[in-house]
Every structure is written in C-alpha cells, then in structure tokens.
Design an enzyme around this catalytic site. Structure first.
Site, PDB file in Angstrom:
ATOM      1  CD  GLU B  74      -1.714  -2.394   1.662  1.00 31.86           C
ATOM      2  OE1 GLU B  74      -0.505  -2.644   1.916  1.00 31.86           O
ATOM      3  OE2 GLU B  74      -2.629  -3.210   1.865  1.00 31.86           O
ATOM      4  CG  PHE B 136      -9.653  -9.480  12.047  1.00 26.07           C
ATOM      5  CD1 PHE B 136      -8.376  -9.813  12.479  1.00 26.07           C
ATOM      6  CD2 PHE B 136      -9.942  -9.590  10.699  1.00 26.07           C
ATOM      7  CE1 PHE B 136      -7.413 -10.262  11.586  1.00 26.07           C
ATOM      8  CE2 PHE B 136      -8.980 -10.043   9.795  1.00 26.07           C
ATOM      9  CZ  PHE B 136      -7.718 -10.371  10.253  1.00 26.07           C
ATOM     10  CD  GLN B 137      -7.326  -7.305   8.231  1.00 26.48           C
ATOM     11  OE1 GLN B 137      -8.235  -7.087   7.434  1.00 26.48           O
ATOM     12  NE2 GLN B 137      -6.172  -7.826   7.865  1.00 26.48           N
TER      13      GLN B 137
END
Ligand SMILES: Cc1ncc(C[n+]2csc(CCOP(=O)(O)OP(=O)(O)O)c2C)c(N)n1
Ligand SMILES: [Mg+2]
Lengths: 197, 591
Positions: B74, B136-137
């Site tokens: 990214e 999560f994340q």
C-alpha cells in the site's frame, strides 16, 4: 564574500526585528513583541471529529491551550468553542490562520482586543461541619456564590463570573478545607451585534 | 513472457444484471465506483482486503472506466498516486483495506501532506457497530491520519457517500492541495441508496482564494521598481497553480534573476541566463550568494523551509520580502514578510505583470554572472565513475525532455543539481518528508500518467532507498512501463555517510550497505525487467543507449559509483548560509 556591506539605518522591517530577537539582541520598548493571553471563539460544524481537529491542531503545531469550552450554538448544526491560548502576536496570528484553515471551522474570532464579555463557572466543594457552615456562608455571600449541595460534612458552591472573580473566590476558599474544584473554562462573546448567523 | 492483467479475462459484465432503472438502489460499493467514474478518475492504485472485498467484487462486475492497478504494497500505492498526481496535475486515487492496509498508507499520506500533493485515499473500515471495539483489522484511521491530511471523512451513511466523494476530490485539488482520507465502514459499502453524483458541493467554512489584494500587488510592484538587486525565490506552489510560464515571462520582462527550491525545479528554465539554479542546503553557491545579497526577495509559492533558509536570522540579511502564496497559514510562518499577497500564484502573477516594467539591472546581473564563474556547479572528471556524470549523461540522452523522479539522499541532490530542468512537472521528489523508497513507485505512477503522451520517465535511486519499495518493479513490468530505473550504487547510505564523514569524524556507524545489497541485475530480471550494470565512466553512454532500446518493460541500471563522492555545495544543517562548504574547499576546513 559579501560585496555589499553598506547597511541602511532606516526603520526595522518586521523580518529584521525578528532576526534581532532570534539573535538575542535587546529590543527597544516600542519594538517589543510580548506574550499575551488571547480569547478566541470558533464556530465549527457539528460533525464527527471536528472538535478533535481543533484540539489536535494545538498539540500538532506546538501552540499553548489553556482552556477549551464547547457547546451548542444558536444553530444546532454548529458548535461554538471558546479557546484560551497564549503567545506573541506572531504565534497568535498563526493560531488564527491555522484555525481558519481547518475545513470544519466556519468562523474564527479573536475577541481579546474587542469589547467583549467573558464568563466562567466554577464548582467548589469544601469540607465543613454544621458549626462552621454559617461563617462560610457569609464569606461566599460576598461572591454571590450559590450553595448547590449540602451534606453533613460538606458544602458545594457554584460561582459564575469573569475569570478574575473565580480566581479570587478560589483564593479565599483556600483558607478552608477545599476538597474539589471544577472550572468550566471561559466562554466569551463580543458585546455588540457583529455577525448574523 | 506475458503477464496477466489485474482483472481476470473471464470477467465480462454480466448481461443479466439489472439495469439502473429497474434497480434504483445501488450498493455503497457501486456508488463509490460510479462516483469515481463521474469524477473522471483514470487510475486507482489499490490493494484488496476483507473490509473492501465488496468494492473489488463490484469492480469485477462493473468493469469501470478507470483502471485499477494492483500494487504490491500500500505504501507503493500511495507513492504511485503521488507520482501520477505530480506528473499530470490531476488527483491521485488510492483504495486499500482497513487496519494494516490503512497504516501502510500513512507514510505516503504524510508525504503528500508535506508536499501539497492532491490524493484521495479510500480506506476500508470495520462495520460501524464494531468501531471502537478493537475488532479484527480495526484501526482508527481517521485518528491516525488526522495531522497528516488536509481533511478526512468517516462515511456513516450510504446516502452521504457520493457527496462525500465529490467533496474529497474538491478538497484534495483546490486551494493548497493535499491528501484527503475517506474511511468506508463495511456496512456502509453494503447498504443501498439511490446513486446521484452532485455537480457542485458546498463546504461551509472552506473557500479558495483567487486574485490577490490589489493594494498589496501595487505595493509589491513599487517595491520591485525601487529594488536594485531583486531575486525571485520560486517554490512548488508556482507549478501547482499553473503559473510557471507566467513567472518565466515576468522574470524575463523585468530581468530579475530566479532561484528555485527543490520543488520549484522546472518552473523556470535552468538553461536561461537569468536562472541561478536551486538555493538552500545543497543549492548552488551563486544562488545562495544572490540570496545573501539581494535587497528584495520575491517568494512565489514557496514556504521558507529550514532546508532553504538554514539559520534563519542570518538568511537574506539585506532583503525586504514579498510573499505570494495561496495558503494563509504559510504566510509569515517561518519568516515575517514585508508584503504578503494572499492569492492563487498564477492569478497574482497576472496582476503583477500589468504593473511592472522592464528595468536595467546590468550591475546586479553582472555580479551574478561573476559568481557563476567563480564557483560553478561542477565535479571532478577522471576515470572514476561519478554519480554526477551519470545524471549529466541522462540529461544529454533525453535533451532534458523527461520526467525525472528522484529518491532521497545524495542521489536526490545530484539529480536536482545536474539534470538542468526546463519544464514544469519534469522533476518529482519527496522534498518535505524525505521518504526513502519514494522514487520507484512514484515513477511508476508518473509513467501511467505519461503513457498517452509517451514521455520518458527516469527513476533515480540510491542503493538504500530503492529496496524500500522494490516490489513495485513487478507491477511496472506487468504493465510494460518502460521506466528507466537508475541506481547510483555507492554501497552506502551515502547521505548519512557524508554527514558522518564531515561532522562525526568519519565514524561510519551502520551505513555500509555492501553486506546486505543484492545483485541488482539479477533482482531486475527476477521481476521481469532488464538489468544492466556499469562500472566504468567510459560505458555510461553505451549503458544508456542499451536501456533506451528497451520499450516494453523497465530497465534497471546499476551504476557502481564511487563511495567517497559528496554532495557540494553544502550549508551544514542549522548553519548560516554564508558558511557554505563548496567542493573547492577541503572537508578539513569546514567541520
Ligand atoms: C524511510 C527513511 N529512512 C531513513 C531516512 C534517512 N536517510 C536520509 S538519506 C539516507 C541514505 C540514503 O541512502 P541511499 O538510498 O543509498 O542513497 P544515497 O544517499 O547513497 O544516494 C537515509 C538513511 C529517510 N530519509 N527515509
Ligand atoms: Mg547509497
């Protein structure tokens, strides 16, 4: 290396003044650039994170922030902040520019040199037994403080006014057994009608 | 060997899909894609993940008018978007998943913020009901990026999505450009609303300045008329505003010499006699001499960075200062100025042009010419392979008609000093943040942007920085981009080594890269690129000739330059500009 060393002795440019200061040279009284306390009001959009962006700006840019108050304004989609900050004129100008640059800020005003009113609210909790109560009440009467709570061993006062009055009140209360102090920080408004929102 | 495109060839738009008329409600994913199309986006640099999988699914179905480039990291995606934006003047677009996808973008967003590059970064987010639960994340992307974005949005209602996209692009590109983050919770992407992309957006509390105050412009014109030794100090804002040509004609009309910042390179042709090149820490000796002796500094779209001014009290000691800038927060931030003009640089230059007149500046120009003679920008020519020579050869090979993207370190400074830029948007670098690993992905983004006009794109790197985003080489190869990747391989973290040599008594602590450097030729080939090596100055041209013959993939050139070469002139960090070290002085005289 420098070919032209002829220094003109005309009045100082702001930048020369700045250099003088940065180099630690004495500044004449009329050139002085001293630190002042400023009261700034900001209207911001009532969106998620807007308040955060304002306060974050102060830590990000290393500006002082003495107090912040925030609440609804006349328009329910906007919130009104009163900030108290300190700095010299250059810093304050930067604070104002940076606040203006925020996308969420709708209007920024430095009220310090405007004719304005300022108020602060303060709650003070003092330990006091029934026997001490009367004496204490007569003292706080002078400050027009209200008693907002009584327990067998404590009194809680509310006092409103300009910051100087609050400071004086807290100063007097120091003679007693103060257990808690909560100050709202200042809110401010200019006296005359200026802008319509 | 052919590389699969980023979308599978079987992905045809399903003909049975309901049309917009019989299904007036679109998902957030579709609204996003349609909004990007309406915005005229050409490229999206992205990487999928759980939080944005629905958007990728929708992209597969719709086959949108923009091209999605699957990057391999990214950070590379954000730099590619920056390179694209810098080369074309358009907004760069990034799409990533939540959590690590978003945090991997932080460096690129910060870089774009420092260098005023217009980006819109779409980040996935956990569903709104899970926000704040350490799901999560999950990452508080808005919080993490708050101080490195021009603005950011968390979209909480799919009905706001299209207008938010419109606002994001408007904010990114207008005024002083910058990165905007749009955080997209997974449930918002899945929810449905009718799609309508607004023509206009109103952002209360945001306005963009245009023309400058007429009185201030008049004052500036008077100051220019009264000045004996004026100097233009031109920054990247001039190029961003599209004012480079106007500046050039104004400088020529008034015979005022021009120095540029690192980001101002290309705003004024460096082969013009009025150019004194770059100023600042590694600027030319004569540009810095001009600054120290000018009586009027006309700052145009520049921000008085500390790498430009050095010790600020000792900088431009005889100068009054005019400052033209679009960002009010920039004016008088670092240096108080005598005549601030708030406005769009391009428009203010138009206004100024009407009020200034040709003047005779023979004496001042003669002085500048004498300084150029006294200490020109030069390097030693012998049988050692020197980096400056490689940069000069690149200029000769392309006649200066290329987009040069440099990394950070010594290679960046040699790339700035020896190419001689003549066009705006021909020089791209990470100036504000100084991000190693910027050049390769940014060059890739620039190459996508330059594809239709066929302009050469050169990426200049050090052997340190090039490895920081080397993975994007595979992406550039897959898209057959003929980027010329130059590595000025000195086997060291050269710029740090230079400081260690000059200021830390030659203690080369942890800057030797030799033990960890790969074989760059093999590395290039492993990514499907051409790898070349050059060790002898006599072979530079032949190496470039071979590289320019390749038109269907990147070429990586490993130039084994000598380790000891340093960047001169140099104003040591925090020192006064008068204490410049030039190559004519030996290091012993200066530490
Ligand atoms: C991400 C990052 N880490 C560290 C630095 C500090 N730094 C600036 S220049 C430099 C050396 C770069 O070495 P190299 O890429 O080989 O380029 P050279 O100076 O040798 O041309 C370093 C470590 C930085 N700018 N960016
Ligand atoms: Mg190196």
């Amino acid at each position: 290396m420098t070919t032209d060393t002829a220094q003109q002795t005309v009045e100082l440019t702001p930048q020369q003044l700045f250099r003088k200061q940065a180099a630690g040279e004495a500044i004449l009284p009329n050139e002085e650039d001293s630190v002042h306390r400023h009261v700034i009001t900001v209207l911001i959009d009532d969106t998620i994170g807007a308040l955060n962006r304002v306060t974050n700006l102060f830590s990000q840019r290393g500006f002082n922030l003495e107090s912040v108050t925030v609440g609804e304004s006349k328009d329910p989609t906007q919130r009104r902040l009163t900030l108290v900050t300190t700095g010299n004129d250059r810093i304050i100008a930067q604070v104002l520019r940076q606040l203006n640059a925020l996308i969420d800020s709708i209007e920024v005003e430095d009220l310090t040199r405007e004719d304005h009113v300022e108020r602060e609210l303060c709650l003070v909790k003092v330990r006091s037994t029934a026997t001490e109560r009367a004496a204490l009440l007569s003292v706080v009467e002078v400050f027009r403080a209200n008693v907002v709570n009584i327990t067998p061993d404590s009194l809680t006062f509310e006092v409103t006014g300009p910051t100087a009055k609050i400071n004086a009140f807290i100063g007097v209360m120091k003679d007693y057994d103060v257990r808690e102090v909560a100050r709202s920080g200042r809110v401010a408004m200019r006296r005359r009608l200026a802008f319509e929102h | 060997m052919s590389h699969p495109a980023n979308t599978s060839p079987t992905a045809t738009a399903p003909s049975a899909a309901p049309t917009a008329t019989d299904r007036p409600l679109a998902t957030g994913a579709e609204i996003l894609i349609r909004s990007l199309e309406a915005e005229g986006v050409e490229y999206v640099f992205g990487h999928p993940g759980g939080a944005v999988i629905a958007i990728y699914d929708e992209m597969h179905r719709i086959q949108p008018s923009f091209q999605h480039i699957l990057v391999r990291h990214e950070q590379g995606g954000t730099h590619a978007a920056e390179g694209y934006a810098k080369a074309t003047g358009k907004v760069g677009t990034v799409l990533v998943t939540s959590g690590p996808g978003a945090t991997n973008c932080v460096t690129g967003i910060a870089d774009a913020y420092m260098d005023s590059i217009p980006l819109v970064v779409f980040t996935g987010q956990v569903p709104t009901h899970l926000i704040g639960n350490d799901a999560f994340q999950e990452c508080d992307t808005i919080g993490v990026t708050r101080s490195i974005t021009k603005h950011s949005f968390l979209v909480r209602d799919v009905k706001d999505l299209a207008a938010t996209v419109k606002k994001a692009y408007h904010l990114a590109r207008s005024g002083r450009p910058g990165p905007v983050v749009v955080d997209l919770p997974k449930d918002v992407i899945a929810a449905r609303a009718p799609f309508h992309y607004p023509d206009h957006v109103q952002i209360r509390g945001y306005s963009v300045v245009g023309r400058g105050n007429a009185d201030q412009v008049r004052k500036a014109a008077d100051m220019i008329a009264a000045s004996k030794r004026p100097l233009f100090y031109v920054g990247g804002g001039t190029i961003i505003s599209g004012g480079a040509e106007k500046l050039t004609s104004l400088a020529r009309k008034t015979s005022i010499p021009v120095t540029t910042t690192l980001h101002g390179l290309g705003s004024f042709p460096e082969n013009d006699a009025l150019s004194v090149g770059m100023l600042g820490m590694h600027g030319t000796w004569y540009a810095n001499m001009a600054v120290q002796n000018t009586d009027l500094l006309i700052a145009v779209g520049a921000r008085f960075d500390d790498r430009v001014t050095g010790k600020i009290e000792a900088w431009a000691p005889h100068a009054r200062i005019i400052h033209i800038d679009i960002d009010p927060a920039c004016i008088s931030k670092n240096v108080p100025v005598d005549c601030p003009i708030l406005g769009d640089v391009s428009l203010v230059l138009d206004q100024l042009d009407d009020l200034v007149h040709p003047a005779d500046r023979q004496e001042w120009l003669a002085q500048i010419a004498a300084w150029k003679e006294e200490c020109p920008l030069d390097f030693q020519k012998d049988d050692a392979l020197r980096p400056q020579q490689v940069v000069r050869a690149l200029r000769d090979k392309t006649d200066g008609e290329a987009v040069v993207v440099t990394d950070v370190g010594q290679n960046q400074m040699w790339g700035a000093q020896f190419f001689s830029y003549v066009h705006p948007r021909s020089h791209i670098t990470s100036g504000g943040l100084g991000t190693m690993g910027f050049s390769l992905p940014a060059a890739m983004g620039a190459a996508f942007g330059m594809r239709s006009i066929g302009r050469d794109v050169i990426s200049i790197n050090g052997d340190g920085g090039v490895l920081m985003n080397i993975q994007e080489l595979g992406v550039a190869a897959a898209h057959k981009l003929p980027i010329k990747v130059v590595i000025l391989n000195n086997n060291y973290l050269g710029m740090v080594r230079q400081w260690q040599e000059l200021f830390h008594e030659e203690r080369y602590s942890h800057t030797n890269l030799e033990p960890t450097n790969p074989d760059f030729v093999q590395l290039a080939e492993a990514f499907g690129c051409v790898g070349l090596q050059c060790t002898d100055p006599a072979d530079i041209e032949a190496t470039l000739d071979a590289a320019w013959k390749v038109t269907d993939r990147p070429v990586v050139m490993d130039f084994r330059v000598i380790t000891e070469e340093k960047v001169f002139p140099m104003v040591p960090a925090g020192a006064a500009t008068d204490n410049m070290i030039t190559a004519q002085f030996s290091p012993e005289d200066c530490a």
